[in-house]
Design a protein around this motif. Structure first.
Motif: not given
Length: 184
Positions: A92-93, A86-90, A134, A131
């Protein structure tokens, strides 16, 4: 042979990330605040009727500096969490909510668009809450660092909404620099 990093090495790596992210978030916030005159230095804002709970001007830079430091540390914690899917989606958010945050000052103080600023705050809160959600699935402490920011966004939303109610024609209260006044 690959060795596992010690706890001390991991803390040091987190500290190195924080030494980058905290100044970066502070700098972006500073640049947004300096893009237009804010507070009582802004003639338009000074002329507005404000709700009773409006803090004095000196509170805002202190509050935002603290919030930006907390956001920078939370960001460093997530950047440091390399193993999380989930690092990348977090991240980005986080970028989305920060972009909304940075846009608010020029929209409100520069363009005098109270309703657009209120919409931005609602979007900012939604993005910041996503954010934090996440972040919480990756590092609980990073999500906890976002909680004061979420509370402040709610307060800023109240202030913005109240200013809109108290000043229904706020956009036209003081002519902008691009308008001209011709007297007959």
């Amino acid at each position: 042979m690959r060795e596992i990093a010690s706890k001390g090495q991991l803390r040091l790596a987190l500290l190195r990330w924080a030494m980058v992210t905290v100044p970066m978030v502070l700098l972006l916030g500073f640049l947004s605040a300096r893009s237009v005159a804010v507070g009582s230095a802004n003639p338009w804002y000074a002329a507005l009727a404000k709700p009773e709970l409006t803090p004095p001007d000196w509170v805002f830079p202190i509050a935002w500096s603290i919030l930006y430091v907390l956001l920078g540390v939370a960001l460093a914690m997530i950047i440091h969490a390399r193993g999380s899917a989930l690092r990348m989606p977090a991240l980005v958010m986080f970028a989305v909510q920060l972009a909304l945050n940075l846009a608010w000052t020029p929209v409100f103080f520069g363009l005098h668009r109270v309703n657009a600023a209120l919409i931005l705050i609602v979007a900012m809160f939604a993005a910041a809450a996503a954010t934090a959600g996440l972040f919480g699935r990756i590092r609980g402490a990073a999500a906890a660092l976002m909680l004061p920011y979420l509370v402040w966004i709610c307060f800023a939303g109240y202030l913005t909404y109240s200013i809109g109610v108290l000043n229904p024609n706020a956009e036209t209260l003081v002519p902008g620099a691009s308008s001209t006044q011709i007297l007959n």
